[in-house]
Write a protein that holds these residues in place. Structure first.
Motif, PDB file in Angstrom:
ATOM      1  N   GLY A   1      46.101  16.173  11.572  1.00 53.63           N
ATOM      2  CA  GLY A   1      46.563  16.695  10.294  1.00 53.63           C
ATOM      3  C   GLY A   1      45.768  17.892   9.819  1.00 53.63           C
ATOM      4  N   ASP A   2      44.825  18.369  10.641  1.00 53.55           N
ATOM      5  CA  ASP A   2      43.976  19.504  10.300  1.00 53.55           C
ATOM      6  C   ASP A   2      44.541  20.749  10.969  1.00 53.55           C
ATOM      7  N   ASP A   3      45.368  21.487  10.236  1.00 53.67           N
ATOM      8  CA  ASP A   3      46.045  22.638  10.817  1.00 53.67           C
ATOM      9  C   ASP A   3      45.092  23.774  11.158  1.00 53.67           C
ATOM     10  N   VAL A   4      43.974  23.867  10.452  1.00 57.73           N
ATOM     11  CA  VAL A   4      42.998  24.915  10.746  1.00 57.73           C
ATOM     12  C   VAL A   4      42.346  24.664  12.101  1.00 57.73           C
ATOM     13  N   SER A   5      41.838  23.445  12.308  1.00 61.85           N
ATOM     14  CA  SER A   5      41.193  23.144  13.594  1.00 61.85           C
ATOM     15  C   SER A   5      42.206  23.180  14.731  1.00 61.85           C
ATOM     16  N   PHE A   6      43.451  22.819  14.442  1.00 63.08           N
ATOM     17  CA  PHE A   6      44.487  22.877  15.479  1.00 63.08           C
ATOM     18  C   PHE A   6      44.697  24.309  15.937  1.00 63.08           C
ATOM     19  N   ARG A   7      44.787  25.242  14.993  1.00 64.23           N
ATOM     20  CA  ARG A   7      44.964  26.659  15.366  1.00 64.23           C
ATOM     21  C   ARG A   7      43.722  27.180  16.102  1.00 64.23           C
ATOM     22  N   GLN A   8      42.558  26.757  15.673  1.00 65.95           N
ATOM     23  CA  GLN A   8      41.329  27.169  16.353  1.00 65.95           C
ATOM     24  C   GLN A   8      41.296  26.650  17.788  1.00 65.95           C
ATOM     25  N   LEU A   9      41.786  25.428  17.996  1.00 69.57           N
ATOM     26  CA  LEU A   9      41.851  24.876  19.347  1.00 69.57           C
ATOM     27  C   LEU A   9      42.818  25.678  20.211  1.00 69.57           C
ATOM     28  N   LEU A  10      43.978  26.023  19.667  1.00 73.15           N
ATOM     29  CA  LEU A  10      44.943  26.818  20.417  1.00 73.15           C
ATOM     30  C   LEU A  10      44.337  28.143  20.853  1.00 73.15           C
ATOM     31  N   LEU A  11      43.608  28.785  19.960  1.00 76.41           N
ATOM     32  CA  LEU A  11      42.987  30.068  20.280  1.00 76.41           C
ATOM     33  C   LEU A  11      41.893  29.914  21.331  1.00 76.41           C
ATOM     34  N   ALA A  12      41.050  28.903  21.156  1.00 82.78           N
ATOM     35  CA  ALA A  12      39.906  28.731  22.046  1.00 82.78           C
ATOM     36  C   ALA A  12      40.318  28.308  23.451  1.00 82.78           C
ATOM     37  N   ALA A  13      41.464  27.634  23.555  1.00 85.24           N
ATOM     38  CA  ALA A  13      41.900  27.102  24.849  1.00 85.24           C
ATOM     39  C   ALA A  13      42.969  27.955  25.519  1.00 85.24           C
ATOM     40  N   ARG A  14      43.242  29.097  24.973  1.00 82.63           N
ATOM     41  CA  ARG A  14      44.381  29.889  25.431  1.00 82.63           C
ATOM     42  C   ARG A  14      44.283  30.289  26.896  1.00 82.63           C
ATOM     43  N   ASP A  15      43.075  30.452  27.415  1.00 79.34           N
ATOM     44  CA  ASP A  15      42.920  30.923  28.788  1.00 79.34           C
ATOM     45  C   ASP A  15      42.656  29.794  29.784  1.00 79.34           C
ATOM     46  N   ILE A  16      42.792  28.524  29.355  1.00 81.32           N
ATOM     47  CA  ILE A  16      42.557  27.402  30.263  1.00 81.32           C
ATOM     48  C   ILE A  16      43.875  27.040  30.952  1.00 81.32           C
ATOM     49  N   ASP A  17      43.882  27.102  32.270  1.00 81.94           N
ATOM     50  CA  ASP A  17      45.103  26.804  33.025  1.00 81.94           C
ATOM     51  C   ASP A  17      45.461  25.321  32.918  1.00 81.94           C
ATOM     52  N   ASN A  18      46.750  25.050  32.785  1.00 74.01           N
ATOM     53  CA  ASN A  18      47.271  23.677  32.761  1.00 74.01           C
ATOM     54  C   ASN A  18      46.538  22.795  31.760  1.00 74.01           C
ATOM     55  N   PHE A  19      46.287  23.360  30.595  1.00 73.02           N
ATOM     56  CA  PHE A  19      45.682  22.606  29.500  1.00 73.02           C
ATOM     57  C   PHE A  19      46.715  22.574  28.385  1.00 73.02           C
ATOM     58  N   ASP A  20      47.322  21.413  28.180  1.00 77.16           N
ATOM     59  CA  ASP A  20      48.507  21.307  27.334  1.00 77.16           C
ATOM     60  C   ASP A  20      48.156  20.701  25.978  1.00 77.16           C
ATOM     61  N   ILE A  21      48.523  21.405  24.929  1.00 80.80           N
ATOM     62  CA  ILE A  21      48.203  20.976  23.572  1.00 80.80           C
ATOM     63  C   ILE A  21      49.499  20.657  22.839  1.00 80.80           C
ATOM     64  N   PHE A  22      49.571  19.449  22.297  1.00 79.22           N
ATOM     65  CA  PHE A  22      50.755  18.968  21.597  1.00 79.22           C
ATOM     66  C   PHE A  22      50.409  18.655  20.144  1.00 79.22           C
ATOM     67  N   THR A  23      51.301  19.002  19.259  1.00 80.37           N
ATOM     68  CA  THR A  23      51.159  18.571  17.876  1.00 80.37           C
ATOM     69  C   THR A  23      51.906  17.254  17.669  1.00 80.37           C
ATOM     70  N   GLY A  24      51.293  16.385  16.880  1.00 74.76           N
ATOM     71  CA  GLY A  24      51.966  15.151  16.493  1.00 74.76           C
ATOM     72  C   GLY A  24      52.557  15.240  15.104  1.00 74.76           C
ATOM     73  N   HIS A  25      52.589  16.448  14.549  1.00 72.22           N
ATOM     74  CA  HIS A  25      53.034  16.686  13.177  1.00 72.22           C
ATOM     75  C   HIS A  25      54.520  17.030  13.181  1.00 72.22           C
ATOM     76  N   GLU A  26      55.347  16.163  12.627  1.00 76.17           N
ATOM     77  CA  GLU A  26      56.804  16.324  12.740  1.00 76.17           C
ATOM     78  C   GLU A  26      57.376  17.551  12.031  1.00 76.17           C
ATOM     79  N   VAL A  27      56.709  18.025  10.983  1.00 80.94           N
ATOM     80  CA  VAL A  27      57.370  19.002  10.104  1.00 80.94           C
ATOM     81  C   VAL A  27      56.810  20.415  10.197  1.00 80.94           C
ATOM     82  N   VAL A  28      55.847  20.671  11.084  1.00 80.69           N
ATOM     83  CA  VAL A  28      55.354  22.040  11.271  1.00 80.69           C
ATOM     84  C   VAL A  28      55.351  22.413  12.752  1.00 80.69           C
ATOM     85  N   VAL A  29      56.319  21.901  13.477  1.00 83.25           N
ATOM     86  CA  VAL A  29      56.375  22.138  14.920  1.00 83.25           C
ATOM     87  C   VAL A  29      56.629  23.607  15.226  1.00 83.25           C
TER      88      VAL A  29
END
Length: 305
Positions: A168-196
């Protein structure tokens, strides 16, 4: 999109008969409903499955039933839910034997740990099982928020295959997406139904929506629109799903938060004729007739009944 896991992977709810036993016929029908809706995977034994309430025999029964109905159509990502490392390893091996293609693991819970112990926890599990492991960031249940730097380090080292984020922490979620952007086959999923739509725009590989049990096709349409770059269409579908999500607020405090959300999904599926009963795992209460009527109104205006 990643080449490993992506798209819509709903956490499958667990239908029960009125007497509380697992309703395998309804579970098979639900699995077919999800596959017909275009899902790209099934998350089995997650929070939406009411997994903390299940016996070991019930867990095995659910995995076996879904695996049989799925018949290899999409990957099965199965939760290995236990409190501490050795117990998780034992459960993870059992789930792989039952047909899991990948595993979902939380940090330790009940046991009081820290970031260093959590890193050892995930590294030990990775060393013990020969299947991809997803870290499940769900502090509402574990009381520990997985640090971004830890997740990125584990991803770079190939210890985890990705993250299912229900923080539920959208800030840390975006930070994770940015930090992991160059990792191959590293899949990040949101469990948040309304901000997909926002999560996908930020670079997430997909969504694990409890509401996807009710409307898998809606989430499939949303993801497809995002992949094609039609963000206006994705936003419009997200807006509709946000309205559908109003079903979880129909109990208005009468039952616990878990019984309200999961009970709303089950009640909607019962109204739609997908499952037989909206019975919850004891001691949770099922939604009543008044709440069922309110949910039906929301389903009707979203074209699901």
């Amino acid at each position: 999109m990643s080449s490993q896991f992506s798209g819509v992977i709903p956490p499958v709810v667990t239908p029960r008969h009125a007497d509380g036993s697992i309703d395998t016929a309804s579970l098979q029908n639900l699995t077919k409903h999800l596959l017909d809706g275009g899902v790209s995977g099934l998350f089995v034994l997650g929070s939406s499955a009411e997994v903390p309430y299940m016996t070991n025999a019930e867990r095995a029964q659910v995995v076996n039933t879904i695996a049989e109905a799925n018949a290899g159509s999409v990957p099965l990502i199965v939760g290995a839910n236990e409190q501490t490392t050795n117990r998780v390893i034992e459960e993870a091996k059992r789930m792989v034997d039952l047909g899991a293609d990948a595993l979902v693991v939380t940090s330790m819970y009940y046991a009081i740990g820290n970031a260093e112990e959590t890193e050892t926890h995930f590294r030990s599990i990775h060393a013990a099982v020969d299947s991809p492991v997803f870290a499940y960031d769900v502090p509402v249940r574990t009381h520990f928020k997985l640090p971004t730097d830890l997740l990125v380090r584990l991803g770079r080292d190939g210890v985890i295959a990705g993250v299912k984020d229900s923080s539920g922490d959208d800030v840390s979620f975006r930070q994770l997406l940015l930090a992991a952007r160059d990792i191959d086959n590293f899949d990040i999923f949101t469990g948040h139904e309304v901000v997909v739509d926002g999560a996908l725009l930020g670079g997430a590989q997909g969504v694990v929506p409890g509401l996807g049990n009710v409307d898998p096709r809606g989430y499939r349409n949303l993801v497809d629109a995002a992949v094609s770059g039609d963000w206006a269409k994705a936003a419009a579908e997200q807006d509709r799903l946000a309205d559908l999500f109003e079903i979880v607020y129909t109990p208005k405090g009468r039952v616990s938060g878990g019984a309200a959300g999961l009970g709303a999904f089950k009640t909607a599926l019962q109204i739609m004729g997908v499952i037989e009963s909206n019975t919850m795992s004891a001691p949770m209460q099922a939604l009543n007739e008044e709440e069922t009527t309110a949910i039906k109104v929301i389903l009707e205006r979203n074209g699901l009944v």
